[in-house]
Scaffold this active site. Structure first.
Site, PDB file in Angstrom:
ATOM      1  N   ARG A 109      29.512  61.705  73.189  1.00  0.00           N
ATOM      2  CA  ARG A 109      28.922  60.496  72.594  1.00  0.00           C
ATOM      3  C   ARG A 109      28.446  59.511  73.662  1.00  0.00           C
ATOM      4  O   ARG A 109      28.452  58.295  73.440  1.00  0.00           O
ATOM      5  CB  ARG A 109      29.919  59.797  71.653  1.00  0.00           C
ATOM      6  CG  ARG A 109      30.256  60.605  70.408  1.00  0.00           C
ATOM      7  CD  ARG A 109      31.119  59.796  69.450  1.00  0.00           C
ATOM      8  NE  ARG A 109      31.586  60.634  68.348  1.00  0.00           N
ATOM      9  CZ  ARG A 109      32.750  60.469  67.734  1.00  0.00           C
ATOM     10  NH1 ARG A 109      33.566  59.491  68.102  1.00  0.00           N
ATOM     11  NH2 ARG A 109      33.102  61.266  66.738  1.00  0.00           N
TER      12      ARG A 109
ATOM     13  N   ARG B  63      26.722  53.946  70.615  1.00  0.00           N
ATOM     14  CA  ARG B  63      26.872  52.557  70.204  1.00  0.00           C
ATOM     15  C   ARG B  63      27.484  51.643  71.248  1.00  0.00           C
ATOM     16  O   ARG B  63      27.357  50.417  71.136  1.00  0.00           O
ATOM     17  CB  ARG B  63      27.712  52.502  68.915  1.00  0.00           C
ATOM     18  CG  ARG B  63      26.999  53.100  67.715  1.00  0.00           C
ATOM     19  CD  ARG B  63      27.853  53.035  66.468  1.00  0.00           C
ATOM     20  NE  ARG B  63      28.991  53.953  66.519  1.00  0.00           N
ATOM     21  CZ  ARG B  63      29.925  54.054  65.586  1.00  0.00           C
ATOM     22  NH1 ARG B  63      29.862  53.266  64.518  1.00  0.00           N
ATOM     23  NH2 ARG B  63      30.903  54.920  65.696  1.00  0.00           N
TER      24      ARG B  63
ATOM     25  N   ARG C 182      18.464  51.312  68.108  1.00  0.00           N
ATOM     26  CA  ARG C 182      19.029  51.591  66.788  1.00  0.00           C
ATOM     27  C   ARG C 182      18.774  50.456  65.802  1.00  0.00           C
ATOM     28  O   ARG C 182      18.713  50.674  64.584  1.00  0.00           O
ATOM     29  CB  ARG C 182      20.531  51.839  66.952  1.00  0.00           C
ATOM     30  CG  ARG C 182      21.314  52.067  65.703  1.00  0.00           C
ATOM     31  CD  ARG C 182      20.975  53.385  65.016  1.00  0.00           C
ATOM     32  NE  ARG C 182      21.902  53.570  63.909  1.00  0.00           N
ATOM     33  CZ  ARG C 182      21.791  52.976  62.737  1.00  0.00           C
ATOM     34  NH1 ARG C 182      20.775  52.174  62.494  1.00  0.00           N
ATOM     35  NH2 ARG C 182      22.688  53.180  61.790  1.00  0.00           N
TER      36      ARG C 182
ATOM     37  N   ASP D 248      22.944  64.922  65.611  1.00  0.00           N
ATOM     38  CA  ASP D 248      24.205  64.883  64.863  1.00  0.00           C
ATOM     39  C   ASP D 248      24.512  66.287  64.373  1.00  0.00           C
ATOM     40  O   ASP D 248      23.599  67.050  64.047  1.00  0.00           O
ATOM     41  CB  ASP D 248      24.096  63.918  63.679  1.00  0.00           C
ATOM     42  CG  ASP D 248      25.453  63.673  63.033  1.00  0.00           C
ATOM     43  OD1 ASP D 248      25.823  64.444  62.123  1.00  0.00           O
ATOM     44  OD2 ASP D 248      26.150  62.735  63.459  1.00  0.00           O
TER      45      ASP D 248
ATOM     46  N   TYR E 244      32.857  68.944  55.811  1.00  0.00           N
ATOM     47  CA  TYR E 244      31.999  67.854  55.341  1.00  0.00           C
ATOM     48  C   TYR E 244      31.322  68.221  54.025  1.00  0.00           C
ATOM     49  O   TYR E 244      31.218  67.397  53.108  1.00  0.00           O
ATOM     50  CB  TYR E 244      30.957  67.504  56.396  1.00  0.00           C
ATOM     51  CG  TYR E 244      31.494  66.665  57.521  1.00  0.00           C
ATOM     52  CD1 TYR E 244      31.678  65.290  57.366  1.00  0.00           C
ATOM     53  CD2 TYR E 244      31.823  67.237  58.751  1.00  0.00           C
ATOM     54  CE1 TYR E 244      32.167  64.511  58.400  1.00  0.00           C
ATOM     55  CE2 TYR E 244      32.317  66.465  59.800  1.00  0.00           C
ATOM     56  CZ  TYR E 244      32.487  65.102  59.618  1.00  0.00           C
ATOM     57  OH  TYR E 244      32.986  64.337  60.641  1.00  0.00           O
TER      58      TYR E 244
END
Length: 339
Positions: free
Chosen positions: A23, A27, A36, A72, A147
């Site tokens: 990652r 963020r 973003r 992703d 998921y």
């Protein structure tokens, strides 16, 4: 090109220990937040030029030794026909779960170049820009299946394990379809120019070793075996997988990713003639500089007998990590390992 990462993956001698962070494009970087702020997460994933920009950010800002494609793991599930939504604070949501054969039948095995061409475009653009190797990736079938079955993230995985134990035929059929799609997806990434491939098994650690051996590992083995023809490093990372290490080393991966729940020296003894990747606790990046450097020095010392070692976190960098702390870690790894 700086190929230190690739050399470490192959167990070759390097001048220093290479580092990248899971990652790493994300963020915690203000530069990422700026990009973003103008698009949704899925829009970002499907915009090659923007994906290139955020993939390059940690290379330019922090001097990482490898880039990982910005995407992703669930992009492929959407391409298979499972509607995907991302909600702030909730993460990924699949409104239509896969819990019976009819739902499974609605999933397809798509042509990766057609259904996820934006990913391949990103890879081709990145190869023109990068001065370090590019890692492509996919979610491992078990993690992706959770998921689809749960409809999103879970803490107890009730629906997943219920299907495993009460309808194993359906579960294996789902795993087989995801596996087939993943092989095509990763092969397309390799053809587009990815120089290494990683399988992320984020939820493998919820399984007992006996269940991992039956319900997850065979599909990982099939994917990795199918990719051997590309002759690029293959990495398998099972999060919370210390109890699964004896089995993970049979996956066919060239590099075994380690979380922080196992001593790296102990892991290396089990892994043998394979490279390892890891394995500092992501929250250790919050340590004061001198303590962080000591933690890194201890880990490097613990990995001195590895066939090859890529320094990484034991999971993704947390979104509230100060970027300057990540830079301290990168600089420390480069400095301390080159002595």
């Amino acid at each position: 090109m700086n190929d230190t990462f690739l050399k470490a993956c192959r167990g070759e001698k390097t001048d220093y220990t290479p580092i990248w962070m899971m990652r790493q494009a994300g963020r915690y970087l203000p530069e990422y937040q700026k990009v973003r702020g103008n698009v949704t997460f899925l829009e970002l994933c499907k915009s090659p030029e923007l994906c290139v920009e955020v993939t390059l950010q940690p290379i330019d800002i922090l001097n990482m030794d490898a880039a990982i494609l910005f995407s992703d793991i669930l992009i492929l599930m959407e391409a298979m026909g499972a509607p995907l939504e991302f909600h702030e604070g909730k993460g990924p949501i699949f409104p239509k779960t896969i819990r019976d054969q009819a739902a499974l039948d609605r999933l397809s095995v798509p042509d990766a170049d057609e259904a996820t061409g934006f990913v391949m475009d990103t890879i081709r653009l990145l190869r023109k820009e990068l001065r370090v190797p590019l890692i492509g990736f996919a979610g491992a079938p078990f993690t992706c299946a959770t998921y689809l079955i749960e409809g999103g993230s879970s803490k107890v995985f009730w629906e997943t394990k219920k299907m495993m134990f009460t309808n194993p035929e359906l579960f294996h059929n789902l795993m087989s379809k995801i596996t087939e799609a993943t092989i095509l997806y990763l092969a397309a990434q390799a053809r587009a120019g990815a120089q290494a491939l990683q399988l992320f098994d984020s939820w493998a650690g919820i399984l007992a070793p006996c269940d991992f051996k039956v319900f997850a590992l065979p599909y990982v083995q099939k994917i990795l075996q199918s990719l051997k023809k590309f002759d690029i490093p293959l990495i398998y990372f099972a999060n919370n997988g210390a109890t699964l290490l004896d089995l993970s080393i049979t996956s066919g991966a060239d590099v075994i990713g380690l979380d922080w729940r196992i001593n790296i020296g102990d892991a290396i003894k089990k892994v043998g003639k394979r490279a390892v990747q890891g394995n500092i606790d992501p929250f250790a990046l919050l340590l004061p500089k001198d303590q962080l450097r000591k933690r890194i020095a201890d880990l490097l010392d613990g990995a001195k007998d590895a066939h090859g070692h890529i320094f990484n976190l034991g999971h993704g960098i947390h979104q509230f990590t100060p970027p300057e702390q990540a830079k301290i870690a990168v600089d420390a790894v480069h400095e301390l390992s080159s002595r």
